[in-house]
Design an enzyme around this catalytic site. Structure first.
Site, mmCIF file in Angstrom:
data_model
loop_
_atom_site.group_PDB
_atom_site.id
_atom_site.type_symbol
_atom_site.label_atom_id
_atom_site.label_comp_id
_atom_site.label_asym_id
_atom_site.label_seq_id
_atom_site.Cartn_x
_atom_site.Cartn_y
_atom_site.Cartn_z
ATOM 1 N N SER A 1 -37.715 1.104 -8.341
ATOM 2 C CA SER A 1 -36.912 2.159 -9.364
ATOM 3 C C SER A 1 -35.599 1.716 -8.499
ATOM 4 C CB SER A 1 -37.479 3.651 -9.040
ATOM 5 O OG SER A 1 -37.635 3.490 -7.639
ATOM 6 N N HIS B 1 -36.747 -1.612 -15.547
ATOM 7 C CA HIS B 1 -36.805 -0.083 -14.953
ATOM 8 C C HIS B 1 -37.767 0.628 -15.506
ATOM 9 C CE1 HIS B 1 -35.542 4.098 -12.373
ATOM 10 N NE2 HIS B 1 -37.164 3.677 -12.913
ATOM 11 N N GLU C 1 -34.188 1.209 -18.211
ATOM 12 C CA GLU C 1 -32.938 0.412 -17.836
ATOM 13 C C GLU C 1 -32.795 -0.863 -17.350
ATOM 14 O OE1 GLU C 1 -32.599 2.507 -13.544
ATOM 15 O OE2 GLU C 1 -30.201 2.755 -13.864
ATOM 16 N N ASN D 1 -31.609 6.874 -11.432
ATOM 17 C CA ASN D 1 -31.696 7.288 -9.724
ATOM 18 C C ASN D 1 -29.815 7.849 -8.722
ATOM 19 O OD1 ASN D 1 -34.450 7.716 -9.448
ATOM 20 N ND2 ASN D 1 -34.922 5.620 -9.476
HETATM 21 N N1 CAA Z 1 -49.395 8.737 -22.486
HETATM 22 C C1 CAA Z 1 -49.193 8.435 -24.409
HETATM 23 N N2 CAA Z 1 -48.777 9.820 -24.549
HETATM 24 C C2 CAA Z 1 -48.360 10.876 -23.526
HETATM 25 C C3 CAA Z 1 -48.622 10.683 -22.149
HETATM 26 C C4 CAA Z 1 -48.970 9.805 -21.708
HETATM 27 N N3 CAA Z 1 -49.237 8.913 -20.930
HETATM 28 N N4 CAA Z 1 -47.906 11.950 -21.668
HETATM 29 C C5 CAA Z 1 -47.531 12.787 -22.399
HETATM 30 N N5 CAA Z 1 -47.564 12.291 -23.896
HETATM 31 C C6 CAA Z 1 -47.603 12.461 -25.963
HETATM 32 C C7 CAA Z 1 -48.175 13.128 -25.428
HETATM 33 O O1 CAA Z 1 -49.569 12.713 -26.773
HETATM 34 C C8 CAA Z 1 -46.695 14.490 -26.597
HETATM 35 O O2 CAA Z 1 -47.250 13.526 -27.935
HETATM 36 P P1 CAA Z 1 -46.298 14.756 -29.145
HETATM 37 O O3 CAA Z 1 -45.156 15.045 -29.241
HETATM 38 O O4 CAA Z 1 -46.501 13.703 -30.439
HETATM 39 O O5 CAA Z 1 -47.506 15.956 -29.871
HETATM 40 C C9 CAA Z 1 -45.584 14.794 -26.029
HETATM 41 O O6 CAA Z 1 -46.012 13.336 -25.119
HETATM 42 C C10 CAA Z 1 -45.435 15.561 -24.960
HETATM 43 O O7 CAA Z 1 -46.766 15.769 -24.110
HETATM 44 P P2 CAA Z 1 -47.101 17.091 -24.049
HETATM 45 O O8 CAA Z 1 -47.181 17.523 -24.750
HETATM 46 O O9 CAA Z 1 -48.198 16.652 -23.168
HETATM 47 O O10 CAA Z 1 -46.081 18.041 -22.613
HETATM 48 P P3 CAA Z 1 -45.161 17.820 -22.155
HETATM 49 O O11 CAA Z 1 -44.185 18.230 -23.949
HETATM 50 O O12 CAA Z 1 -44.542 19.287 -21.854
HETATM 51 O O13 CAA Z 1 -44.251 16.801 -22.743
HETATM 52 C C11 CAA Z 1 -43.236 15.652 -20.916
HETATM 53 C C12 CAA Z 1 -44.604 16.240 -20.965
HETATM 54 C C13 CAA Z 1 -43.395 13.595 -22.021
HETATM 55 C C14 CAA Z 1 -43.822 14.613 -19.564
HETATM 56 C C15 CAA Z 1 -42.280 15.338 -20.480
HETATM 57 O O14 CAA Z 1 -42.626 17.066 -19.630
HETATM 58 C C16 CAA Z 1 -41.073 15.525 -20.011
HETATM 59 O O15 CAA Z 1 -39.941 14.643 -21.418
HETATM 60 N N6 CAA Z 1 -41.070 14.797 -19.190
HETATM 61 C C17 CAA Z 1 -39.711 14.595 -18.229
HETATM 62 C C18 CAA Z 1 -40.149 13.155 -17.820
HETATM 63 C C19 CAA Z 1 -39.075 12.175 -16.943
HETATM 64 O O16 CAA Z 1 -37.919 12.986 -16.713
HETATM 65 N N7 CAA Z 1 -39.112 11.178 -16.653
HETATM 66 C C20 CAA Z 1 -38.330 10.584 -16.013
HETATM 67 C C21 CAA Z 1 -38.945 10.304 -14.675
HETATM 68 S S1 CAA Z 1 -37.426 9.580 -13.359
HETATM 69 C C22 CAA Z 1 -38.571 8.120 -13.869
HETATM 70 O O17 CAA Z 1 -40.118 7.284 -13.935
HETATM 71 C C23 CAA Z 1 -37.842 6.371 -13.170
HETATM 72 C C24 CAA Z 1 -37.964 6.623 -11.348
HETATM 73 O O18 CAA Z 1 -36.846 5.988 -11.459
HETATM 74 C C25 CAA Z 1 -37.933 8.159 -10.616
#
Ligand code: CAA
Length: 296
Positions: free
Chosen positions: A119, A140, A152, A190
């Protein structure tokens, strides 16, 4: 071009990456020195695929076929045999990654592309320990990998166009959206995300507002799915601290200096979801978002 793909590291990112490749038809060699981690990764992949089946985005037969495409290996030597791409998703630690890439360069087929899911660590520096820097690239993925559409793609200083084009095409084949960027500290994701998270933490530190207010403002005001403090807990406060330090050192600009409160929380082992407490607490089994007592 890609018939078989190796993924190194069976943690959260590695198991998500293996899941997505397998779901899109690619045989995957998932490699980890820790046998327990491999068992846990397969259980997580099963659970996440079951979730997709119950939501109707995958059929039971597709799930079975995808799951069967994943083989597990405990050494790099066995796991990279006959692959055209290796995606490294080991721990976010530069000496560890450099050692893995030296080994990969020695053991992976000469024409294989070596990608890192880092990252923030420089792709150019990772590539420099190999004899094939033109075939080294950043891939990424975002967490949770099966859900997030972005990949990315980071071109190191020496990455050639053939490598970059092949990884862009592969990213589209696995139904993700590639965005190509150059190799400078924090890349783009990031470089923009972490200052926002740091500013949210500084706002708590300076007493401008409480944890819940800050996250609600960003969720409802900017339509972010998670507020920046919840997202920091989700990513891991240690990871946020280390990425901010890369930005701070890489640019030599004090605007990236990690907030002292973040430094204290990391030193105290309050790293967010993975340790059960950060800005929020995460009691097992609870789905509610509970602000940590310290911030009430
Ligand atoms: N595998 C498969 N499906 C998953 C899953 C997983 N690990 N986690 C969630 N899902 C699916 C759920 O089944 C659900 O599917 P449907 O839309 O078909 O119903 C959907 O994703 C949404 O999940 P939830 O209903 O459980 O919960 P939510 O609506 O709160 O979504 C989330 C969860 C997708 C994590 C959402 O909160 C979100 O988008 N959060 C922000 C995530 C983000 O910003 N990520 C980037 C982080 S930074 C990074 O990764 C890089 C770095 O370098 C730091």
């Amino acid at each position: 071009m890609f018939q078989k793909i190796a993924v190194i590291g069976a943690g959260t990112m590695g198991n998500g990456i293996a899941h997505v490749f397998a779901q899109n038809g690619y045989p995957v060699h998932l490699i980890d020195v820790n046998a327990d981690q491999l068992v846990k990764a397969l259980q997580t992949i099963q659970k996440n695929m079951d979730r997709q089946v119950s939501k109707g985005s995958l059929t039971a037969d597709e799930k079975l076929a995808a799951y069967e495409r994943i083989g597990t290996f405990s050494t790099i030597e066995e796991g990279v045999h006959g692959v055209q791409l290796v995606v490294e998703a080991a721990t976010e630690n530069e000496p560890v990654k450099l050692k893995i890439f030296q080994e990969l360069d020695r053991l992976a087929p000469a024409d294989a592309i070596l990608a890192s899911n880092t990252s923030s660590i420089s792709i150019t520096r990772i590539a420099s320990v190999t004899k094939r820097p033109q075939q080294v690239i950043g891939m990424h993925f975002m967490n949770p990998v099966p859900v997030m559409r972005l990949v990315e793609i980071i071109n190191g200083y020496a990455t050639d166009a053939a490598t970059s084009d092949a990884i862009v095409a592969l990213t589209k084949k696995i139904n993700k959206v590639p965005c190509v960027v150059n190799d400078y500290p924090g890349f783009i994701a990031n470089r923009i995300l972490m200052p926002m998270i740091n500013e949210a933490i500084c706002s708590v530190y300076e007493g401008v507002a409480g944890v819940e207010a800050i996250d609600t403002i960003m969720k409802l005001g900017m339509a972010h799915p998670m507020g920046p403090l919840q997202l920091a807990d989700f990513i891991g406060l240690d990871v946020c601290h280390s990425i901010l330090s890369v930005l701070h050192q890489g640019f030599g600009n004090p605007k990236y200096a990690p907030c002292p409160l973040l430094g204290n929380m990391v030193a105290a082992g309050k790293l967010g979801v993975k340790t059960g407490e950060g800005f929020y607490t995460y009691p097992t089994g609870s789905k509610d978002l509970l602000v940590s007592d310290r911030f009430l």
